[in-house]
Design a protein around this motif. Structure first.
Motif: not given
Length: 152
Positions: A10-12, A17-23, A66-69, A78-81
């Protein structure tokens, strides 16, 4: 195929990737970014004044998917990190810029001077500390933890 092998595939196979952050107050923000993987590290280029970059400057904890939608319903993988992310410092910038550029189209290369003051972009790195894989088993959301010791 083992869950670890599925994660590698999946990574290759994906570029974003979708990056989730928080303030500082915990308000969430998600951003798609083009990435280059290197073991448990993931690199991307962004503006330091973008929301996710400002969030990471205050709070380095991040979540990544990281996923193929484009796949049919119930066939997603998907890979969840969970990760700690930061702007790449001057000492590592040359090596990491070369690494990041290795996945870009041939005519696109980022030199270190393009990723530091006064240029508008910076190089970021997320180091994964926990991982799981969503497996395609014909049903919804079967996530299996995987070991990071074996490397992604």
């Amino acid at each position: 195929m083992t869950p670890q092998e599925t994660a590698h595939r999946i990574i290759a196979a994906n570029k974003y990737l979708t990056l989730a952050t928080a303030d500082r107050d915990g308000n969430p923000w998600a951003s798609p970014v083009f990435y280059t993987p290197d073991g448990d590290d993931f690199y991307w280029v962004s503006r330091p004044d973008s929301t996710h970059s400002r969030n990471l400057a205050e709070r380095p904890e991040a979540a990544i998917v990281i996923y193929d939608s484009q796949v049919p319903l119930f066939t997603a993988e998907a890979v969840y990190l969970t990760a700690y992310a930061e702007q790449v410092g001057a000492a590592d910038l040359s090596r990491c810029a070369q690494l990041y550029s290795s996945r870009l189209p041939e005519q696109t290369v980022f030199e270190p001077e393009q990723l530091q003051e006064p240029a508008p972009l910076r190089l970021y790195r997320a180091h994964a500390v926990d991982a799981s894989v969503l497996l395609n088993d014909g049903g919804p959301d079967l996530r299996v933890p995987i070991s990071l010791r074996a490397g992604l």
